[in-house]
Motif scaffolding. Structure first.
Motif, PDB file in Angstrom:
ATOM      1  N   TYR A 222      -5.293   8.184  -1.703  1.00 31.89           N
ATOM      2  CA  TYR A 222      -4.498   8.187  -0.461  1.00 31.89           C
ATOM      3  C   TYR A 222      -3.079   7.697  -0.753  1.00 31.89           C
ATOM      4  O   TYR A 222      -2.091   8.288  -0.314  1.00 31.89           O
ATOM      5  N   LYS A 223      -2.976   6.604  -1.524  1.00 33.79           N
ATOM      6  CA  LYS A 223      -1.642   6.024  -1.768  1.00 33.79           C
ATOM      7  C   LYS A 223      -0.763   6.996  -2.553  1.00 33.79           C
ATOM      8  O   LYS A 223       0.451   7.033  -2.357  1.00 33.79           O
ATOM      9  N   LYS A 224      -1.397   7.799  -3.413  1.00 35.18           N
ATOM     10  CA  LYS A 224      -0.624   8.758  -4.212  1.00 35.18           C
ATOM     11  C   LYS A 224       0.001   9.831  -3.323  1.00 35.18           C
ATOM     12  O   LYS A 224       1.129  10.254  -3.530  1.00 35.18           O
TER      13      LYS A 224
ATOM     14  N   MET B  91      -1.356  -4.257   5.462  1.00 37.90           N
ATOM     15  CA  MET B  91      -2.467  -3.300   5.496  1.00 37.90           C
ATOM     16  C   MET B  91      -3.646  -3.857   4.686  1.00 37.90           C
ATOM     17  O   MET B  91      -3.455  -4.601   3.711  1.00 37.90           O
ATOM     18  N   GLY B  92      -4.857  -3.417   5.038  1.00 37.39           N
ATOM     19  CA  GLY B  92      -6.057  -3.722   4.244  1.00 37.39           C
ATOM     20  C   GLY B  92      -6.231  -5.197   3.948  1.00 37.39           C
ATOM     21  O   GLY B  92      -6.177  -6.045   4.845  1.00 37.39           O
ATOM     22  N   GLY B  93      -6.424  -5.508   2.679  1.00 36.84           N
ATOM     23  CA  GLY B  93      -6.670  -6.886   2.246  1.00 36.84           C
ATOM     24  C   GLY B  93      -5.509  -7.817   2.544  1.00 36.84           C
ATOM     25  O   GLY B  93      -5.678  -9.040   2.605  1.00 36.84           O
ATOM     26  N   SER B  94      -4.319  -7.263   2.753  1.00 36.35           N
ATOM     27  CA  SER B  94      -3.167  -8.090   3.140  1.00 36.35           C
ATOM     28  C   SER B  94      -3.084  -8.183   4.664  1.00 36.35           C
ATOM     29  O   SER B  94      -2.796  -9.248   5.220  1.00 36.35           O
ATOM     30  N   GLY B  95      -3.354  -7.069   5.354  1.00 37.94           N
ATOM     31  CA  GLY B  95      -3.257  -7.047   6.815  1.00 37.94           C
ATOM     32  C   GLY B  95      -4.257  -7.986   7.471  1.00 37.94           C
ATOM     33  O   GLY B  95      -3.963  -8.601   8.506  1.00 37.94           O
TER      34      GLY B  95
ATOM     35  N   VAL C 105       3.471  -8.851   4.721  1.00 42.31           N
ATOM     36  CA  VAL C 105       2.470  -9.243   3.724  1.00 42.31           C
ATOM     37  C   VAL C 105       1.967  -8.018   2.976  1.00 42.31           C
ATOM     38  O   VAL C 105       1.385  -7.101   3.568  1.00 42.31           O
ATOM     39  N   SER C 106       2.204  -7.993   1.675  1.00 41.82           N
ATOM     40  CA  SER C 106       1.620  -6.931   0.852  1.00 41.82           C
ATOM     41  C   SER C 106       1.371  -7.504  -0.526  1.00 41.82           C
ATOM     42  O   SER C 106       2.323  -7.901  -1.223  1.00 41.82           O
ATOM     43  N   TYR C 107       0.102  -7.563  -0.911  1.00 46.89           N
ATOM     44  CA  TYR C 107      -0.206  -8.151  -2.212  1.00 46.89           C
ATOM     45  C   TYR C 107       0.559  -7.437  -3.328  1.00 46.89           C
ATOM     46  O   TYR C 107       1.235  -8.065  -4.129  1.00 46.89           O
ATOM     47  N   SER C 108       0.488  -6.111  -3.337  1.00 45.49           N
ATOM     48  CA  SER C 108       1.154  -5.353  -4.420  1.00 45.49           C
ATOM     49  C   SER C 108       2.662  -5.309  -4.210  1.00 45.49           C
ATOM     50  O   SER C 108       3.427  -5.145  -5.158  1.00 45.49           O
ATOM     51  N   GLY C 109       3.076  -5.409  -2.966  1.00 50.06           N
ATOM     52  CA  GLY C 109       4.505  -5.286  -2.643  1.00 50.06           C
ATOM     53  C   GLY C 109       4.959  -3.845  -2.551  1.00 50.06           C
ATOM     54  O   GLY C 109       6.149  -3.581  -2.346  1.00 50.06           O
ATOM     55  N   ASN C 110       4.031  -2.916  -2.662  1.00 54.67           N
ATOM     56  CA  ASN C 110       4.431  -1.504  -2.696  1.00 54.67           C
ATOM     57  C   ASN C 110       3.839  -0.651  -1.589  1.00 54.67           C
ATOM     58  O   ASN C 110       4.150   0.538  -1.504  1.00 54.67           O
ATOM     59  N   THR C 111       2.983  -1.196  -0.755  1.00 56.36           N
ATOM     60  CA  THR C 111       2.268  -0.371   0.225  1.00 56.36           C
ATOM     61  C   THR C 111       3.242   0.295   1.206  1.00 56.36           C
ATOM     62  O   THR C 111       4.076  -0.376   1.824  1.00 56.36           O
ATOM     63  N   LEU C 112       3.107   1.611   1.302  1.00 56.07           N
ATOM     64  CA  LEU C 112       4.098   2.404   2.038  1.00 56.07           C
ATOM     65  C   LEU C 112       4.248   1.970   3.499  1.00 56.07           C
ATOM     66  O   LEU C 112       5.358   1.747   3.982  1.00 56.07           O
TER      67      LEU C 112
ATOM     68  N   ASN D 298     -16.978  -2.131   2.364  1.00 57.02           N
ATOM     69  CA  ASN D 298     -16.402  -0.790   2.134  1.00 57.02           C
ATOM     70  C   ASN D 298     -15.813  -0.727   0.728  1.00 57.02           C
ATOM     71  O   ASN D 298     -16.165   0.146  -0.074  1.00 57.02           O
ATOM     72  N   GLU D 299     -14.895  -1.637   0.438  1.00 57.28           N
ATOM     73  CA  GLU D 299     -14.102  -1.514  -0.796  1.00 57.28           C
ATOM     74  C   GLU D 299     -14.876  -1.931  -2.048  1.00 57.28           C
ATOM     75  O   GLU D 299     -14.750  -1.293  -3.087  1.00 57.28           O
ATOM     76  N   ASN D 300     -15.652  -2.985  -1.954  1.00 60.17           N
ATOM     77  CA  ASN D 300     -16.355  -3.461  -3.156  1.00 60.17           C
ATOM     78  C   ASN D 300     -17.676  -2.734  -3.375  1.00 60.17           C
ATOM     79  O   ASN D 300     -17.979  -2.297  -4.481  1.00 60.17           O
TER      80      ASN D 300
ATOM     81  N   ALA E 192      -7.264  -8.320  -7.503  1.00 62.45           N
ATOM     82  CA  ALA E 192      -7.404  -7.300  -6.454  1.00 62.45           C
ATOM     83  C   ALA E 192      -6.835  -7.883  -5.153  1.00 62.45           C
ATOM     84  O   ALA E 192      -7.111  -9.050  -4.823  1.00 62.45           O
ATOM     85  N   PRO E 193      -6.041  -7.091  -4.402  1.00 57.10           N
ATOM     86  CA  PRO E 193      -5.388  -7.631  -3.199  1.00 57.10           C
ATOM     87  C   PRO E 193      -6.336  -8.407  -2.284  1.00 57.10           C
ATOM     88  O   PRO E 193      -6.032  -9.523  -1.844  1.00 57.10           O
ATOM     89  N   ARG E 194      -7.512  -7.806  -1.999  1.00 59.39           N
ATOM     90  CA  ARG E 194      -8.432  -8.445  -1.036  1.00 59.39           C
ATOM     91  C   ARG E 194      -8.949  -9.794  -1.533  1.00 59.39           C
ATOM     92  O   ARG E 194      -9.381 -10.621  -0.735  1.00 59.39           O
TER      93      ARG E 194
HETATM   94  O1  PA5 Z   1      -7.832  -4.847  -1.040  1.00 60.52           O
HETATM   95  C1  PA5 Z   1      -7.293  -3.803  -1.297  1.00 60.52           C
HETATM   96  O2  PA5 Z   1      -7.204  -3.350  -2.452  1.00 60.52           O
HETATM   97  C2  PA5 Z   1      -6.640  -2.963  -0.201  1.00 60.52           C
HETATM   98  O3  PA5 Z   1      -7.257  -3.184   1.022  1.00 60.52           O
HETATM   99  C3  PA5 Z   1      -5.155  -3.297  -0.138  1.00 60.52           C
HETATM  100  O4  PA5 Z   1      -4.981  -4.624   0.312  1.00 60.52           O
HETATM  101  C4  PA5 Z   1      -4.415  -2.310   0.772  1.00 60.52           C
HETATM  102  O5  PA5 Z   1      -4.496  -1.017   0.250  1.00 60.52           O
HETATM  103  C5  PA5 Z   1      -2.942  -2.692   0.931  1.00 60.52           C
HETATM  104  O6  PA5 Z   1      -2.366  -2.966  -0.308  1.00 60.52           O
HETATM  105  P1  PA5 Z   1      -1.504  -4.281  -0.507  1.00 60.52           P
HETATM  106  O7  PA5 Z   1      -2.396  -5.433  -0.170  1.00 60.52           O
HETATM  107  O8  PA5 Z   1      -1.101  -4.292  -1.945  1.00 60.52           O
HETATM  108  O9  PA5 Z   1      -0.339  -4.158   0.412  1.00 60.52           O
END
Ligand code: PA5
Length: 323
Positions: free
Chosen positions: A318-320, A36-40, A79-86, A211-213, A130-132
């Motif tokens: 959202y993650k919470k 997802m997101g920065g990992s997806g 792929v998940s930077y944090s390893g926790n994304t639902l 969007n994120e930064n 930061a994941p991204r």
């Molecule tokens: O860059 C970010 O912080 C987000 O887009 C995350 O990558 C996203 O929420 C998914 O989290 P993660 O990369 O830890 O799986």
């Protein structure tokens, strides 16, 4: 946060050091990447690279849903930077049931523990950023596994060249990022990131970065698909403020003609334009250069706007409470 982007050279060096540390030889039908997101977005980059020069189909899922057809014949990267994304963890559970060959790419968290407990191939990503901003390391992690497992999309030599290219173009990328952030701030409104194929993943990544930064919405427009829908939307748009950032590969004549066409329509709509040319010899080099300019510009814009680029409050909310 600028330092995290300037640290991309170091991340690429680390990725090259790990290149080949994980091999998953075997005969696979396809490669599937979930995140997802920065990992997806890393999956989107691998798929785009594979469309240009791959030997195996690459499919990407940025969702908790996984296709029914996955099987033990497929190679999957979780792929998940944090390893926790639902969503990514749910995708992992579903794919594990299908007995596909799984490689985990992460810096930490539950997915790292899952890899250890199940003795799965695991590529550790640099911790605490930061994941991204970990894009180059996560990208080289996957490309390295594929190259050393007989499914090369990018060879190690090409990856070394891309590292050198980014190093050589670092100063220019910083200057462009500075110009671009000032351009977006000057014109306000809704920025449009416009390009031609095969650079769709790059503008989606750029959108996500702004969007994120920078905490702003952004629109993405990609030719030649643009010529079959967006183009009509520009016949009678609402009276909003827009600005267009046109990104092109100068060595692609058809792509350049397509974005020149877009440019005319933007000019007819009195939309101010900033143009960015992608430097590099290969598609990978151009992707990395463009990603660096857009990422740095998004951080600089955050500074100009007085927002913190590191904090993504709504994602945390959202993650919470994720359903
Ligand atoms: O860059 C970010 O912080 C987000 O887009 C995350 O990558 C996203 O929420 C998914 O989290 P993660 O990369 O830890 O799986």
């Amino acid at each position: 946060m600028e330092d995290l982007y300037l640290g991309w050279i170091e991340q690429l060096r680390k990725g090259l050091e790990q290149w080949g540390s994980v091999k998953v030889p075997g005969k696979y039908r396809l490669v599937f990447i979930a995140g997802m997101g920065g990992s997806g977005i890393v999956g989107d980059y691998v798929a785009a690279l594979s469309n240009v020069k791959g030997s195996i189909p690459v499919l990407v899922s940025k969702s908790h849903l996984v296709p029914n057809f996955l099987s033990r014949d497929d190679l999957v990267f979780i792929v998940s930077y944090s390893g926790n994304t639902l969503e990514t963890r749910i995708a992992y559970e579903k794919i594990a049931e299908k007995k596909s060959r799984i490689v985990i790419v992460s810096s930490n968290g539950l997915l790292e523990s899952i890899a250890t407990e199940n003795n799965l191939p695991f590529i550790p990503i640099v911790k605490g950023i930061a994941p991204r901003t970990a894009l180059p390391h996560m990208l080289y992690a996957i490309l390295g596994v594929l190259d050393s497992s007989g499914y090369s999309i990018v060879s190690r030599d090409e990856a070394v060249d891309a590292y050198e290219n980014l190093k050589n173009n670092m100063k220019e990328a910083v200057d462009k990022a500075y110009e671009l952030s000032s351009f977006i701030d000057e014109h306000k409104g809704l920025p449009i990131l416009a390009t031609h194929t095969p650079f769709e993943a790059l503008v989606v990544r750029g959108k996500n970065e702004f969007n994120e930064n920078s905490k702003i919405p952004v629109k993405v427009e990609v030719a030649p698909e643009w010529m079959h829908n967006d183009i009509v939307g520009w016949e009678k748009p609402f009276e909003n403020k827009y600005s267009a950032i046109i990104i092109r590969d100068p060595s692609d004549d058809v792509g350049s003609k397509l974005v020149d066409f877009m440019k005319k329509i933007y000019i007819n709509n009195n939309i101010p334009i900033y143009e960015l040319e992608l430097h590099g010899k290969t598609f990978l080099e151009k992707l990395l250069y463009g990603s660096l300019v857009l990422g740095l510009a998004s951080v600089k814009l955050a500074r100009i706007r007085g927002v913190d680029p590191l904090v993504t409050e709504n994602i945390t909310l959202y993650k919470k409470d994720a359903p």
